[in-house]
Design a protein around this motif. Structure first.
Motif, mmCIF file in Angstrom:
data_model
loop_
_atom_site.group_PDB
_atom_site.id
_atom_site.type_symbol
_atom_site.label_atom_id
_atom_site.label_comp_id
_atom_site.label_asym_id
_atom_site.label_seq_id
_atom_site.Cartn_x
_atom_site.Cartn_y
_atom_site.Cartn_z
ATOM 1 N N VAL A 137 -3.835 5.794 7.588
ATOM 2 C CA VAL A 137 -4.155 7.222 7.667
ATOM 3 C C VAL A 137 -4.128 7.681 9.127
ATOM 4 N N VAL A 167 -4.803 6.655 0.169
ATOM 5 C CA VAL A 167 -3.969 5.505 0.490
ATOM 6 C C VAL A 167 -4.606 4.285 -0.162
ATOM 7 N N LEU A 185 0.911 5.889 -0.049
ATOM 8 C CA LEU A 185 0.261 7.185 0.039
ATOM 9 C C LEU A 185 0.523 7.916 -1.265
ATOM 10 N N PRO A 195 -5.527 0.651 4.701
ATOM 11 C CA PRO A 195 -5.320 2.069 4.395
ATOM 12 C C PRO A 195 -5.918 3.015 5.436
ATOM 13 N N ASN A 214 0.851 -1.190 0.000
ATOM 14 C CA ASN A 214 0.000 0.000 0.000
ATOM 15 C C ASN A 214 0.886 1.239 0.000
#
Length: 329
Positions: free
Chosen positions: A174, A209, A133, A170, A131
């Motif tokens: 965050v 994300v 950003l 995600p 994953n």
């Protein structure tokens, strides 16, 4: 996407299909038999859908039967997982899923409508991914430190970050980014990566994300910017993006996986046959290239290895989720 495999809907049950349903498993395994369904828990246009269609195109040849991708989008893959549970255990339905549906949903939802350990059986894994950003094109920041400073300058450090599903990895990422850098970041959940990406491209949200496969096409086109990635090392698809650990945010080194799962009770012969076809498919240079370009690290995982990876990933995230104070809904 259509050049990989034209999307087909649910097969209508005509007389021929009803007759095929009565055949023994051995007959179903013969070339020209009924279609193999690959369930996908996200809408067309997202990373999981694209990956499924790359595989389906090759599996048709190795299995000698039609392979159709069936999108059962919604609830972060929960609808598709429930559809897999309800499917007949006859070797004709599999679920292409990453970590969220199989490992994370049971940790964040009290009653997701399925129990992976009881209702599913791993078939084969074929890749890992990370994953990341990413920042929208209209966001002036060019890096995570610049993004942090930009958010601080906007309304007292408050900001919204898109995520492809609620109560997902995600979303927890965050939250931890906000805590690490003293920001009031709120996750804005979407129904899949495609609508999140649409809002990022339209500058309706400043950041998101999601997985590298979700972002890679628009990142390469210069429409968004991947500025940080999970994992223990930088990713070949986005070599300029540092890891979160490099930027001072540790604990996200365990990377998620992609695999196929079948209903519990599916005969081992059918699982082995599909698994062998997956192994052949991901060994093809063009498939490896296409999946790598999407941001995946391709590597075949036989049934026992996928099962062990899923257990380890679930255990690791159970600790993170508990430490976050999140209460299953």
């Amino acid at each position: 996407m259509s050049r990989l495999l034209r999307r087909r809907g649910v097969l209508a049950l005509g007389p021929a299909a009803l007759l095929a349903a009565a055949w023994p498993l051995g007959a179903l395994a013969q070339p020209g038999g009924p279609a193999l369904r690959i369930l996908v828990g996200f809408p067309p246009g997202g990373g999981s859908d694209a990956i499924a269609r790359v595989l389906a195109e090759k599996l048709e040849g190795f299995l000698g039967q039609p392979v159709v991708v069936e999108n059962r989008a919604g609830a972060g893959g929960q609808i598709a997982a429930q559809a897999l549970k309800a499917a007949a255990a006859d070797g004709r339905t599999v679920f292409l899923s990453h970590d969220h549906s199989i490992s994370i949903l049971p940790l964040v939802i009290r009653n997701p409508g399925f129990d992976p350990a009881r209702d599913f059986v791993p078939v084969a894994g074929f890749a890992t991914f990370v994953n990341a950003l990413a920042l929208s094109g209209g966001t002036p920041a060019q890096s995570l430190p610049e993004y942090v400073q930009w958010v601080r300058s906007q309304g007292g450090g408050r900001g919204n970050v898109g995520v492809p599903a609620p109560a997902s990895v995600p979303e927890f990422l965050v939250k931890l980014i906000g805590e690490k850098f003293g920001l009031d970041l709120q996750a804005a959940p979407y129904r899949g990566s495609a609508p999140m990406m649409a809002d990022m491209l339209g500058n309706q949200i400043s950041a998101g994300v999601g997985s590298i496969p979700d972002f890679i096409e628009n990142h390469k086109a210069g429409k968004i910017r991947v500025v940080a990635v999970m994992g223990r090392s930088r990713q070949a698809a986005v070599p300029d993006a540092p890891t979160f650990a490099e930027l001072g945010l540790s604990g996200f080194e365990e990377v998620p996986y992609y695999g196929l799962f079948a209903p519990a009770g599916t005969p081992q012969a059918a699982i082995d046959r599909i698994g062998a076809a997956v192994a052949k498919a991901v060994a093809l240079p063009d498939v490896r290239e296409r999946l790598t370009t999407m941001g995946l690290t391709v590597g075949y995982m036989p049934q026992p290895q996928l099962a062990a990876r899923e257990r380890a990933y679930s255990q690791a995230w159970a600790k993170i989720i508990k430490a976050s104070g999140f209460t299953p809904q």
